[in-house]
Every structure is written in C-alpha cells, then in structure tokens.
Motif scaffolding. Structure first.
Motif, PDB file in Angstrom:
ATOM      1  N   LEU A   1      -2.436  11.558   0.900  1.00  0.00           N
ATOM      2  CA  LEU A   1      -1.591  10.385   0.651  1.00  0.00           C
ATOM      3  C   LEU A   1      -0.310  10.419   1.486  1.00  0.00           C
ATOM      4  O   LEU A   1       0.148   9.393   2.020  1.00  0.00           O
ATOM      5  CB  LEU A   1      -1.238  10.305  -0.832  1.00  0.00           C
ATOM      6  N   ILE A   2       0.252  11.614   1.617  1.00  0.00           N
ATOM      7  CA  ILE A   2       1.479  11.730   2.427  1.00  0.00           C
ATOM      8  C   ILE A   2       1.199  11.385   3.886  1.00  0.00           C
ATOM      9  O   ILE A   2       1.957  10.650   4.544  1.00  0.00           O
ATOM     10  CB  ILE A   2       2.045  13.151   2.292  1.00  0.00           C
ATOM     11  N   ASN A   3       0.076  11.906   4.396  1.00  0.00           N
ATOM     12  CA  ASN A   3      -0.299  11.585   5.791  1.00  0.00           C
ATOM     13  C   ASN A   3      -0.562  10.083   5.972  1.00  0.00           C
ATOM     14  O   ASN A   3      -0.173   9.468   6.973  1.00  0.00           O
ATOM     15  CB  ASN A   3      -1.536  12.389   6.197  1.00  0.00           C
TER      16      ASN A   3
ATOM     17  N   LYS B   1       1.378   7.338   8.346  1.00  0.00           N
ATOM     18  CA  LYS B   1       0.718   6.402   9.271  1.00  0.00           C
ATOM     19  C   LYS B   1       1.098   4.954   8.963  1.00  0.00           C
ATOM     20  O   LYS B   1       1.316   4.138   9.859  1.00  0.00           O
ATOM     21  CB  LYS B   1      -0.798   6.574   9.198  1.00  0.00           C
ATOM     22  N   LEU B   2       1.152   4.634   7.629  1.00  0.00           N
ATOM     23  CA  LEU B   2       1.548   3.275   7.248  1.00  0.00           C
ATOM     24  C   LEU B   2       2.979   2.972   7.691  1.00  0.00           C
ATOM     25  O   LEU B   2       3.290   1.859   8.139  1.00  0.00           O
ATOM     26  CB  LEU B   2       1.406   3.095   5.729  1.00  0.00           C
ATOM     27  N   GLU B   3       3.865   3.952   7.538  1.00  0.00           N
ATOM     28  CA  GLU B   3       5.248   3.737   7.973  1.00  0.00           C
ATOM     29  C   GLU B   3       5.321   3.509   9.477  1.00  0.00           C
ATOM     30  O   GLU B   3       6.075   2.650   9.967  1.00  0.00           O
ATOM     31  CB  GLU B   3       6.093   4.941   7.562  1.00  0.00           C
TER      32      GLU B   3
ATOM     33  N   ASP C   1       5.776  -0.478  13.945  1.00  0.00           N
ATOM     34  CA  ASP C   1       5.178  -1.256  15.048  1.00  0.00           C
ATOM     35  C   ASP C   1       5.134  -2.742  14.720  1.00  0.00           C
ATOM     36  O   ASP C   1       5.412  -3.600  15.561  1.00  0.00           O
ATOM     37  CB  ASP C   1       3.764  -0.736  15.355  1.00  0.00           C
ATOM     38  N   LEU C   2       4.737  -3.029  13.461  1.00  0.00           N
ATOM     39  CA  LEU C   2       4.683  -4.432  13.050  1.00  0.00           C
ATOM     40  C   LEU C   2       6.054  -5.098  13.112  1.00  0.00           C
ATOM     41  O   LEU C   2       6.194  -6.249  13.527  1.00  0.00           O
ATOM     42  CB  LEU C   2       4.104  -4.545  11.630  1.00  0.00           C
ATOM     43  N   LYS C   3       7.094  -4.339  12.674  1.00  0.00           N
ATOM     44  CA  LYS C   3       8.442  -4.903  12.722  1.00  0.00           C
ATOM     45  C   LYS C   3       8.871  -5.200  14.154  1.00  0.00           C
ATOM     46  O   LYS C   3       9.503  -6.225  14.440  1.00  0.00           O
ATOM     47  CB  LYS C   3       9.423  -3.931  12.059  1.00  0.00           C
TER      48      LYS C   3
ATOM     49  N   ASN D   1       0.830  -1.215   0.000  1.00  0.00           N
ATOM     50  CA  ASN D   1       0.000   0.000   0.000  1.00  0.00           C
ATOM     51  C   ASN D   1       0.862   1.263   0.000  1.00  0.00           C
ATOM     52  O   ASN D   1       0.552   2.277  -0.658  1.00  0.00           O
ATOM     53  CB  ASN D   1      -0.924   0.015   1.212  1.00  0.00           C
ATOM     54  N   LEU D   2       1.966   1.195   0.747  1.00  0.00           N
ATOM     55  CA  LEU D   2       2.873   2.337   0.826  1.00  0.00           C
ATOM     56  C   LEU D   2       3.485   2.637  -0.544  1.00  0.00           C
ATOM     57  O   LEU D   2       3.569   3.807  -0.980  1.00  0.00           O
ATOM     58  CB  LEU D   2       3.960   2.055   1.849  1.00  0.00           C
TER      59      LEU D   2
END
Length: 628
Positions: free
Chosen positions: A484-486, A490-492, A497-499, A420-421
């Motif tokens: 999209l930047i925001n 958030k995805l990053e 967190d996932l990592k 998605n990123l």
C-alpha cells in the motif's frame, strides 16, 4: 441666429432668381415650335438665341435639341452631326413619350440621310413609323412615309416606294391637310412614273395640281407642275404642255412672287416652247430666265438659247450663249467640288467624332468594368477573410472545447487518484494497528514461553506454534502495508504529473480564451448576459459553454481557478458558482437551472464539504464566491 436668417433669405432669393431665369425658356420653346411650319427661319433664330442650352433642365435641353434640329432641316441647313438629336432620342425614349420620340427618330434619320448613310436613315424612318403609329400625329406620319418612299424611289425599289407613298396619302387624308394631300398625289404620280405608267402618273399629277390651285399653295403647285411636264415629255404628250404653260402663267399673275423662283418658271416655259417649235416665245422666256441668280437656271437657259440660235443659223449668238453655258458649268463644277470637299470634311469630322465617342464609350466601359472587377475582388477578399475568420473561430472554439474535455478528464482522474490515495492511507493505518496488536500478542506469547514449565513439553510446543503463526501473520500484514505504501507513492507521483498536465492545459486554455476574446467582438460575448437579464429561462448546453467563457473573461479565469482549487466540484456546482458570481438572485438561478428556489439554497449549503468548509462564515456562500 441672424446669420441663419440671412442665409435662408439668400438661398430663397437665389432659388427665386433661378426660377425666373428658367421661366422664359418654356415660352420661347413654345413660340419656336409654333413658328416652325410658317416661319422656320424665325424659329431657328429664336432657338439659336438661347445661351448655354446644355445648362437647361434635362426636359428643356432635349426639347431644344429636337426643335433646333427640326428648324435647321426646314431651313435646308445640311446636317453634319447627330450629337444634338441623339440627346433628344435618348431622353424621349426613356420618358416613354411616343410623340416626341417618333419625331426625334425621324430627324435622326434625316441627319444620316444627309451624311450618306441611307441604310441607317431607312432603319430610323421605319422605327419612327412604328412609334408614330401609337399617336395621332398624322402630319408627322405623312412626312416620315413620304421620306421613306423617296428613298425607295432613289433605290428604284418601285413596289416599296408605291406602298410608302400610298401610306403617306392616307395619313394626309387623316390629317385633313390639303397641302399634304397635294404632295401625296404628286408622290404617287412620281411612283407611277418610275414604272413608266405615264397615264396613271399624269392623272395623279393633275389631282395634285387641282388641290394646290384650290388652296393656292404655290410650292405644292410648283412641284406638281415641274414633274408633270417631265412626264409629258417622256410620254410625248406635248399637247398637255400648252395647258401647263397657261396654268403656270395664270398662277404667276394670281400669286405674284409667291410662285417660287420666277426665273426658274421662265426657263421651264421657254424650254417647253422650244420643244413645241415656238422659237420666238421660247427666246422671250429664256432671256427672262437669264435674270436669275441660280447658276443651274443660267446654264440651262444659255444652253437652250444656244440650240435655238444654232437652228436659226445665227452662229455668232449661238457661240456667245455656248460660251456662257460652259462658263456657268465651270462655276457649277467649282461650287460642286467645293461642296464635295466640305462634305468630305464634314463626313471626316463626323466619323472622327464618332470614333472619339466610341473611344470615350470604350474608356467608360473599361472604367466601369475595372470598377466592377475591383469591387468583385474586394468582395472576394472580404468573403475570404470572413470565411477564414469563421474557420479560425470555429477551430478555436473546437480547440477550447477539446482542452476543456481534456482538463475535465485529467481533473477527474486526479480526483480519483486522491480518493484512492486516501483509501489506501486509511487501509495502511488499519494494517499498522493490526501489526501493533500482533506484535503485542507475539511478545506476550514469548514471555509465556519463557516462564512456562520446561517439563511441560506439550505446552511449549503449543506456544511455539502460536508464535510461528503470529510471526507469519505479521509478515503478511507487513507485506500488505508495504504494498500500500508503494502504491501510494506511485499515486502521489502520478498525481504530481497530473497536476503538471492540468497546469499546462490551463495555461493553454487561458491563451485560447484570450485569443478568442481578441477575435470576437464584446457585443457577441456579452449578448447572452443581456438575454438572461431579459428572459429568465433555462439555458441550452451551448449557452452554458458560452457563459463559462464570459465568466472567465470577466473575472480573471474564475472557472479555471475554481476547478483547480476545488477539484471535487462537478459541472452543476460550477454553474451555480458562476451564476452567483454574476450576482443573479436565488430566484433567477432557479429559473436558469430549472429547479426550485429552496433547492438552490440547499445546494449552496451542501457545497461546504467540497470547499473544505464547516461553515460559510459571515455573508455565507455568496460572499465567499464574490471574494474568490
């Protein structure tokens, strides 16, 4: 080498010596058994000459115990313990030897009879009869039946005594032994005397005397004659007594010293003459009876002489024999008292030994029970430990499986976020280019508006509207790009967190794998690889799970490192990598994955993008996996 030869020779000589040492025992036992009926005293001497009989073999020791008990019984040695005969009873019962077992039961009964336990003795005699009926040893059956009849007679159980004596006579006929037949007739005469059937009793005693006289068995004759006279006295048949005296004297003349105790015979004859009123003949034989060394014969003879001289009014001699009578009675009483004390001591010692044996048995039973209880407790502990171990292993396997599922979910989510990123970044790039284009168009319109004719109001209005529209369009695109930047930010953040979560799960997963490895034996862990080397077949799901664990153990968490470094790999890709790491050939891998060999090669080539490679370089995919 010589040392071993000498050792073998030494063992051979020792074995030969042991065989020679034991070889004399069997002939001795056979000789003692042969002499048992004719010379029981010699048989007893032979048996008692055996040193340390308990060191004999089980069969020889049991036979010795039986024979020595039999010899003591035949020599009228009073029994005081059943320890020896107990050995014989237990051994021959286990050996299923009815002949010896029946005889051992009989002599065990004799011991209990001497110890005064009549009920136990009768039980053993009956049991001996039951076992003996499986054999053809009719003499032993005669002996047991007659002994049982005698016990019934003492208890005044007339019908059972008669039945037992009749059985004894039938066994005597079956054995064709004349002495036993004579005794059998006497026993039935005795049974009839118990019910006071005197005539029937006399008939059987006369048969017994006839048989005993024909074979010149003076012991059987003595038994029959003595009881015959007693029956005659009770039946007031004094006419038969004179005939008995003639037979007795004739037997004495023919048999010399073979007719039992002669002084006892003289006493019996003298007492008979006294009853029929022949005083001179009575005194003659009674005085001969006084030469006896038997106190009972001496006391009886003295009393009879006292009665005779008192009837003849020779009071001085009557008093003299009366004094002798009481002196002998006193001696008999002292001996009986002494024997009674010895009997009480023997019974006490026997009961003490029985009590000690019982305590020893109880102690052995307690030891056995404690041993069994301890074994059961130990088995329970082992079973509980096995159950706990299996439960823990199951829990660990389940936990590992759950961690793997969670890790896979997080890795999938992380991959989706990355995708998605990338898509958002591409879209943002497109929007940025659109903004640049619109801004360029906006500047162009502004220049056109600036240089346009001010009098041409229509043209000015048109350009103004277009500028406003472009400005609105630029604001809209700018807003979309900002969103999209925001969203990417958030995805990053989420991906970070996932990592972190993936890293924590991997650490926990590694700990569980390590614990599982310490709890589970290596043979269990690597048995699957052994099976795969032997059988090239497709694997089941649980086998794939085990294989991944094995690869992790063998190659420093290879699977986990691979999943973290290359999250785009799916489960089939990881399986292919694991099989390659274990150095299986393409042909073997095709069997495990259930695909063609060419498909394996193509699949390896398709993995380059997922690994971020344009080419595998020198050595290809296999070399890359081996170095990873």
């Amino acid at each position: 080498m010589k040392r071993y030869i000498y050792l073998i020779l030494f063992l051979f000589i020792v074995g030969l010596t042991a065989c020679q040492k034991q070889s004399h025992i069997l002939p001795l036992l056979q000789e003692a058994e042969t002499l048992m009926d004719s010379r029981p005293d010699s048989s007893l001497c032979l048996l008692e000459s055996v040193q340390s009989p308990e060191n004999l073999s089980a069969a020889e020791y049991a036979t010795w115990c039986l024979l020595v008990t039999q010899a003591r019984d035949k020599n009228y040695v009073e029994h005081t313990s059943d320890s020896l005969i107990g050995v014989a009873v237990r051994y021959f019962e286990k050996q299923k030897d009815p002949l010896r077992y029946a005889k051992a039961l009989y002599y065990e009964g004799r011991i209990y009879q001497d110890l005064g336990d009549i009920e136990k003795a009768m039980f053993l005699f009956v049991k001996s009869l039951d076992i003996g009926k499986q054999t053809s040893d009719y003499l032993q059956l005669f002996l047991t039946s007659s002994r049982l009849g005698t016990l019934y007679a003492r208890l005044n159980v007339q019908d059972k005594a008669m039945n037992a004596y009749h059985d004894a006579l039938q066994y005597a006929f079956a054995s064709c032994d004349s002495s036993s037949i004579s005794y059998g007739y006497s026993y039935i005469g005795r049974a009839y005397s118990l019910s006071e059937e005197w005539e029937q009793s006399l008939v059987y005693y006369e048969k017994a005397l006839l048989v005993a006289t024909q074979i010149k068995d003076f012991q059987a004759m003595e038994l029959a004659m003595n009881e015959y006279v007693a029956v005659c006295v009770n039946a007031d048949r004094y006419d038969k007594i004179s005939d008995y005296v003639n037979r007795l004297l004739k037997a004495k003349q023919e048999g010399n010293d073979k007719v039992g105790n002669l002084e006892q015979f003289y006493f019996t004859i003298g007492d008979l003459y006294r009853h029929v009123g022949k005083a001179d003949e009575a005194i003659l034989y009674l005085e001969k009876a006084l030469q006896s060394d038997n106190l009972h014969t001496l006391s009886g003879s003295s009393q009879c002489l006292y009665f005779l001289y008192e009837e003849q009014k020779q009071y001085e001699k009557a008093v003299q024999y009366n004094n002798k009578y009481w002196m002998y009675i006193d001696s008999i009483q002292k001996i009986e008292n002494k024997n009674m004390v010895l009997e009480i001591e023997a019974k006490y010692n026997y009961e003490k030994m029985q009590k000690e044996n019982l305590q020893l048995q109880l102690q052995n039973v307690r030891i056995v029970c404690e041993g069994i209880l301890g074994l059961l407790v130990l088995l329970g502990i082992v079973f509980a430990m096995i159950k706990i171990y299996r439960r823990r292993l199951k829990d660990k396997i389940q936990l590992v499986s759950e961690l793997r599922e969670q890790l896979e979910v997080l890795q999938n989510e992380s991959s989706a976020n990355l995708q998605n990123l990338e898509e958002n970044q591409a879209e943002a790039l497109v929007l940025s280019r659109q903004i640049e284009t619109l801004q360029q168009e906006f500047k162009k319109l502004e220049e056109e508006l600036r240089y346009s004719d001010e009098h041409n109001q229509i043209e000015v209005d048109k350009l103004s509207r277009q500028l406003k529209e472009k400005a609105v369009h630029i604001d809209q695109i700018e807003g979309a790009r900002s969103m999209l930047i925001n969203k990417n930010k958030k995805l990053e953040e989420k991906n970070l967190d996932l990592k972190e979560m993936i890293h924590a799960l991997q650490e926990k997963f590694s700990i569980q794998i390590s614990n599982k490895n310490s709890d589970t034996p290596n043979m269990y862990s690597f048995s699957l690889i052994v099976k795969m080397r032997a059988e090239e077949a497709s694997l089941q799901d649980e086998e794939w799970e085990e294989l991944l664990i094995i690869v992790n153990l063998l190659h420093k968490n290879f699977v986990d490192r691979l999943s973290v470094c290359f999250p785009k790999l799916n489960s089939d890709d990881i399986k292919l990598c694991c099989l390659t790491k274990l150095m299986f050939t393409n042909e073997e891998i095709s069997s495990f994955l259930d695909i063609q060999k060419d498909a394996v090669i193509k699949r390896k080539q398709r993995l380059k993008p997922k690994f971020g490679k344009e080419s595998w370089g020198k050595g290809g995919f296999d070399s890359f996996i081996d170095d990873f």
